[in-house]
Design a protein around this motif. Sequence first.
Motif, PDB file in Angstrom:
ATOM      1  N   UNK A 176      48.325  46.080  35.567  1.00  0.00           N
ATOM      2  CA  UNK A 176      48.188  44.642  35.770  1.00  0.00           C
ATOM      3  C   UNK A 176      48.898  43.907  34.639  1.00  0.00           C
ATOM      4  N   UNK A 177      49.621  42.843  34.937  1.00  0.00           N
ATOM      5  CA  UNK A 177      50.203  42.044  33.861  1.00  0.00           C
ATOM      6  C   UNK A 177      49.091  41.324  33.084  1.00  0.00           C
ATOM      7  N   UNK A 178      49.353  40.976  31.827  1.00  0.00           N
ATOM      8  CA  UNK A 178      48.328  40.306  31.011  1.00  0.00           C
ATOM      9  C   UNK A 178      47.752  39.048  31.664  1.00  0.00           C
ATOM     10  N   UNK A 179      48.560  38.302  32.389  1.00  0.00           N
ATOM     11  CA  UNK A 179      48.055  37.084  33.044  1.00  0.00           C
ATOM     12  C   UNK A 179      46.985  37.408  34.080  1.00  0.00           C
ATOM     13  N   UNK A 180      47.155  38.506  34.815  1.00  0.00           N
ATOM     14  CA  UNK A 180      46.138  38.907  35.794  1.00  0.00           C
ATOM     15  C   UNK A 180      44.847  39.317  35.104  1.00  0.00           C
ATOM     16  N   UNK A 181      44.974  40.075  34.034  1.00  0.00           N
ATOM     17  CA  UNK A 181      43.788  40.529  33.304  1.00  0.00           C
ATOM     18  C   UNK A 181      43.042  39.333  32.720  1.00  0.00           C
ATOM     19  N   UNK A 182      43.779  38.374  32.163  1.00  0.00           N
ATOM     20  CA  UNK A 182      43.152  37.173  31.608  1.00  0.00           C
ATOM     21  C   UNK A 182      42.427  36.391  32.698  1.00  0.00           C
ATOM     22  N   UNK A 232      44.771  35.621  43.341  1.00  0.00           N
ATOM     23  CA  UNK A 232      45.332  35.178  44.620  1.00  0.00           C
ATOM     24  C   UNK A 232      46.408  36.180  45.028  1.00  0.00           C
ATOM     25  N   UNK A 233      46.828  36.100  46.281  1.00  0.00           N
ATOM     26  CA  UNK A 233      47.887  36.993  46.760  1.00  0.00           C
ATOM     27  C   UNK A 233      49.103  36.950  45.843  1.00  0.00           C
ATOM     28  N   UNK A 234      49.484  35.755  45.425  1.00  0.00           N
ATOM     29  CA  UNK A 234      50.676  35.598  44.573  1.00  0.00           C
ATOM     30  C   UNK A 234      50.526  36.354  43.254  1.00  0.00           C
ATOM     31  N   UNK A 235      49.288  36.442  42.748  1.00  0.00           N
ATOM     32  CA  UNK A 235      49.044  37.172  41.495  1.00  0.00           C
ATOM     33  C   UNK A 235      49.215  38.674  41.686  1.00  0.00           C
ATOM     34  N   UNK A 236      48.965  39.152  42.872  1.00  0.00           N
ATOM     35  CA  UNK A 236      48.946  40.587  43.129  1.00  0.00           C
ATOM     36  C   UNK A 236      50.307  41.176  43.482  1.00  0.00           C
ATOM     37  N   UNK A 237      51.205  40.394  44.048  1.00  0.00           N
ATOM     38  CA  UNK A 237      52.431  40.975  44.607  1.00  0.00           C
ATOM     39  C   UNK A 237      53.307  41.686  43.580  1.00  0.00           C
ATOM     40  N   UNK A 238      53.462  41.154  42.390  1.00  0.00           N
ATOM     41  CA  UNK A 238      54.246  41.845  41.356  1.00  0.00           C
ATOM     42  C   UNK A 238      53.587  43.143  40.933  1.00  0.00           C
ATOM     43  N   UNK A 239      52.272  43.099  40.774  1.00  0.00           N
ATOM     44  CA  UNK A 239      51.502  44.289  40.407  1.00  0.00           C
ATOM     45  C   UNK A 239      51.615  45.342  41.499  1.00  0.00           C
ATOM     46  N   UNK A 240      51.449  44.911  42.749  1.00  0.00           N
ATOM     47  CA  UNK A 240      51.570  45.848  43.868  1.00  0.00           C
ATOM     48  C   UNK A 240      52.978  46.438  43.958  1.00  0.00           C
ATOM     49  N   UNK A 241      53.994  45.631  43.640  1.00  0.00           N
ATOM     50  CA  UNK A 241      55.375  46.133  43.648  1.00  0.00           C
ATOM     51  C   UNK A 241      55.545  47.242  42.614  1.00  0.00           C
ATOM     52  N   UNK A 248      45.106  54.802  41.946  1.00  0.00           N
ATOM     53  CA  UNK A 248      43.947  53.953  42.217  1.00  0.00           C
ATOM     54  C   UNK A 248      44.400  52.502  42.297  1.00  0.00           C
ATOM     55  N   UNK A 249      43.911  51.820  43.321  1.00  0.00           N
ATOM     56  CA  UNK A 249      44.268  50.413  43.537  1.00  0.00           C
ATOM     57  C   UNK A 249      43.247  49.834  44.518  1.00  0.00           C
ATOM     58  N   UNK A 250      42.803  48.637  44.272  1.00  0.00           N
ATOM     59  CA  UNK A 250      41.835  48.029  45.183  1.00  0.00           C
ATOM     60  C   UNK A 250      42.372  47.961  46.608  1.00  0.00           C
ATOM     61  N   UNK A 251      43.637  47.616  46.790  1.00  0.00           N
ATOM     62  CA  UNK A 251      44.282  47.607  48.114  1.00  0.00           C
ATOM     63  C   UNK A 251      43.389  46.966  49.174  1.00  0.00           C
ATOM     64  N   UNK A 252      42.833  45.815  48.838  1.00  0.00           N
ATOM     65  CA  UNK A 252      41.809  45.196  49.668  1.00  0.00           C
ATOM     66  C   UNK A 252      42.292  44.710  51.027  1.00  0.00           C
ATOM     67  N   UNK A 253      43.529  44.286  51.124  1.00  0.00           N
ATOM     68  CA  UNK A 253      44.031  43.719  52.375  1.00  0.00           C
ATOM     69  C   UNK A 253      45.083  44.622  53.006  1.00  0.00           C
TER      70      UNK A 253
END
Length: 182
Positions: free
Chosen positions: A39-45, A54-63, A82-87
């Motif tokens: 996860x990027x630091x912004x997501x962790x924060x 939000x979806x926009x927060x996840x797409x870079x991490x998922x990539x 391991x990944x939540x992969x919720x949607x």
Amino acid sequence: MSTNPIVVVMGVCGCGKSEVGRRLAGRLGCRFVEGDEHHPPANIAKMSAGTPLADEDRFGWLATLAGFIAEADRRGEALVLSCSALKRKYRDQLRGGSRRVAFLHLHGDRALITERMTARSAHFMPTSLIDSQFAALETPGPDEAAWTADIAHPPDAIVTDFLARLPGLPPSIANTPAEDPA
């Protein structure tokens, strides 16, 4: 499926993705990638502050995580991630074009997950985000090569059951007793 599967251990926060993923990778004799470490630091924060991603927060991490999967697929290697992969759209992004990706969906009672999250330390995800995780969860469909496991069972039992159901594994892997991961 092949003898070198790519498995995404998925589910809401606190369901045991890391523990089950490590044990599964040990049984398969392959690399384990802990999704939270990417996860990027912004997501962790954001999550640490109790704000759901939000979806926009996840797409870079998922990539980034999809890159691990694509590389393992290209090399013909087994991988557990391991990944939540919720949607569904997150799982589609992770899967990419690979036909070797299987999902192990760890599912459990909200009370048990809350208990586990309350007991753990040194993790950025607060218990206040449990409800948002359940709200975002789209249970994998029958076309997604996904198996659901109840987290009330011990991690080794979950791994053994999953390996027994995963097509294409030689008996030497599927039936090997679990070892305690170091």
